[in-house]
Design a protein around this motif. Structure first.
Motif, PDB file in Angstrom:
ATOM      1  N   GLN A 194       1.451   3.532  -4.688  1.00 44.80           N
ATOM      2  CA  GLN A 194       1.051   4.929  -4.584  1.00 44.80           C
ATOM      3  C   GLN A 194       0.655   5.554  -5.917  1.00 44.80           C
ATOM      4  O   GLN A 194       0.247   6.700  -5.968  1.00 44.80           O
ATOM      5  CB  GLN A 194       2.164   5.752  -3.926  1.00 44.80           C
ATOM      6  CG  GLN A 194       2.257   5.542  -2.432  1.00 44.80           C
ATOM      7  CD  GLN A 194       0.967   5.930  -1.719  1.00 44.80           C
ATOM      8  OE1 GLN A 194       0.537   7.072  -1.772  1.00 44.80           O
ATOM      9  NE2 GLN A 194       0.343   4.963  -1.061  1.00 44.80           N
ATOM     10  N   GLY A 227      -2.966   2.760  -3.454  1.00 43.31           N
ATOM     11  CA  GLY A 227      -2.934   1.855  -2.323  1.00 43.31           C
ATOM     12  C   GLY A 227      -2.846   0.394  -2.696  1.00 43.31           C
ATOM     13  O   GLY A 227      -2.759  -0.469  -1.824  1.00 43.31           O
ATOM     14  N   GLU A 251       0.790  -1.229   0.000  1.00 43.98           N
ATOM     15  CA  GLU A 251       0.000   0.000   0.000  1.00 43.98           C
ATOM     16  C   GLU A 251       0.825   1.282   0.000  1.00 43.98           C
ATOM     17  O   GLU A 251       0.283   2.367  -0.217  1.00 43.98           O
ATOM     18  CB  GLU A 251      -0.992   0.045   1.172  1.00 43.98           C
ATOM     19  CG  GLU A 251      -1.946  -1.125   1.223  1.00 43.98           C
ATOM     20  CD  GLU A 251      -2.970  -1.011   2.338  1.00 43.98           C
ATOM     21  OE1 GLU A 251      -2.986   0.028   3.041  1.00 43.98           O
ATOM     22  OE2 GLU A 251      -3.761  -1.956   2.514  1.00 43.98           O
ATOM     23  N   THR A 252       2.137   1.211   0.264  1.00 42.74           N
ATOM     24  CA  THR A 252       2.919   2.438   0.444  1.00 42.74           C
ATOM     25  C   THR A 252       4.069   2.615  -0.546  1.00 42.74           C
ATOM     26  O   THR A 252       4.636   3.709  -0.623  1.00 42.74           O
ATOM     27  CB  THR A 252       3.506   2.489   1.863  1.00 42.74           C
ATOM     28  OG1 THR A 252       4.338   1.343   2.069  1.00 42.74           O
ATOM     29  CG2 THR A 252       2.386   2.500   2.899  1.00 42.74           C
TER      30      THR A 252
END
Length: 376
Positions: A114, A126, A108-109
């Motif tokens: 992103q 995400g 998700e990061t």
């Protein structure tokens, strides 16, 4: 756990490289994060990558034995995690879903999660199928050659009502892979595309997709059974036997058909390379017009030799293609349902997975699928 679900399941396990699968009973896995769903596997399709993994040709994978392979499968949702995420809550018990292999528990990061700028792989912020930190069903973690599996809700695609699990499973890798490769060709209706390996699992689906997209299609292969399979589809594509037809002759024929005189404007606008042979790659490059695109899907251990002359003087673009986004996965499934694109497949019960693998080595083309409804 949902009611009426047994405590154990049957699974086919890879316990060492270059060994047959072993069927045995193990506890049913449980959802452990908010994105997790438990599904009953209804069908699981065999991919060339399953063979590569079993032979020990994917460095570092699996992480440990025993291992359940299969990264293209379909099933029915049985239960959620106790506090499901919004993505998981969008699915209800009893929903029929297709499951691709990539991006189980995406981080998700990372850069990809992103927001990739690639339209073929781009998903909602995400989540990304290209997340380098995610696991992959059937490769880095257990997959679909078992009666039950835990999957990530963000991976899934609802199965259209007109399609079965056996029809859906091969599309979760073969289907999305060739569909995404066609998208990367950046073609328009009436353009020409050549598909190398047209009678294989990906290739025969690609013939159907390409024709339904309005493209003029050459299906190229070099083995009797795959050529027969490609011809039997009756898509209207021109089927080419690479053993007897020279690419230079085909280019001249296409030029005459299109009324083209200059050598650079004769041939196809794009090629998709599915075989792992250098001969297939060289053949495909000779089919291309100047400024054409070569989309490479295969990844032979020793790579391909690429002519700098083709890249520089003919302005040939060479790019790779792996899979598409979850958004594209759903688009592909709906396209398949609308246009009746289906894999030519042969089914086996879970207990006969080793027979399926033996059949795979005969090279008959199409797809081989474990159908959980078949008797043991």
């Amino acid at each position: 756990m949902a009611t009426n679900v047994p405590e154990t399941m049957q699974g086919q396990f890879l316990e060492a490289f270059k060994k047959p699968y072993t069927l045995r009973s193990v506890p049913i896995p449980q959802p452990s994060t908010p994105h997790d769903l438990l599904i009953k596997v209804d069908a699981a399709s065999y991919c060339h990558t399953d063979f590569v993994l079993a032979e020990g040709q994917m460095p570092g994978f699996p992480h440990a034995f025993p291992h359940i392979s299969c990264h293209e499968f379909a099933g029915t949702i049985i239960s959620h995690f106790s506090a499901p995420s919004s993505q998981a809550s969008a699915f209800t018990v009893g929903d029929k879903v297709g499951v691709p292999g990539r991006a189980f528990h995406a981080c998700e990061t990372c850069f990809e999660c992103q927001g990739s700028k690639d339209p073929v792989s781009q998903d909602d912020k995400g989540y990304s199928v290209y997340c380098a930190h995610a696991e992959n069903n059937g490769i880095s973690r257990d997959g679909g050659f078992a009666e039950y599996a835990v999957v990530d809700a963000r991976q899934l695609a609802p199965i259209p009502s007109s399609m079965t699990a056996v029809e859906t499973a091969p599309l979760m890798c073969a289907g999305i892979t060739i569909y995404a490769a066609l998208k990367r060709c950046q073609l328009h209706p009436g353009d020409r595309v050549a598909i190398m390996g047209a009678g294989g699992g990906l290739g025969h689906l690609g013939l159907q997709y390409a024709v339904k997209m309005g493209l003029r299609v050459l299906g190229v292969d070099a083995a009797d059974e795959p050529l027969k399979l490609a011809a039997s589809l009756n898509t209207g594509a021109r089927i080419v036997d690479a053993r007897s037809e020279k690419p230079t002759d085909i280019v001249q024929q296409l030029g005459a058909e299109d009324g083209k005189k200059d050598i650079g404007e004769k041939g196809v606008d794009a090629v998709i390379v599915l075989p792992e042979s250098q001969a297939a790659f060289d053949y495909s490059m000779k089919l291309l017009k100047t400024h054409g695109r070569c989309v490479v899907v295969s990844f032979p251990e020793k790579g391909f030799h690429i002519s700098a002359h083709d890249v520089v003087f003919r302005d040939i673009s060479i790019l790779g293609s792996l899979v598409g986004s979850n958004r594209m996965l759903r688009e592909m499934l709906n396209f398949s349902a609308e246009h009746n694109v289906r894999a030519v497949s042969k089914s086996f019960p879970l207990s006969k997975l080793n027979d399926l693998v033996e059949d795979y080595h005969k090279g008959g083309g199409g797809k081989l699928v474990v159908d959980m409804s078949l008797q043991k």
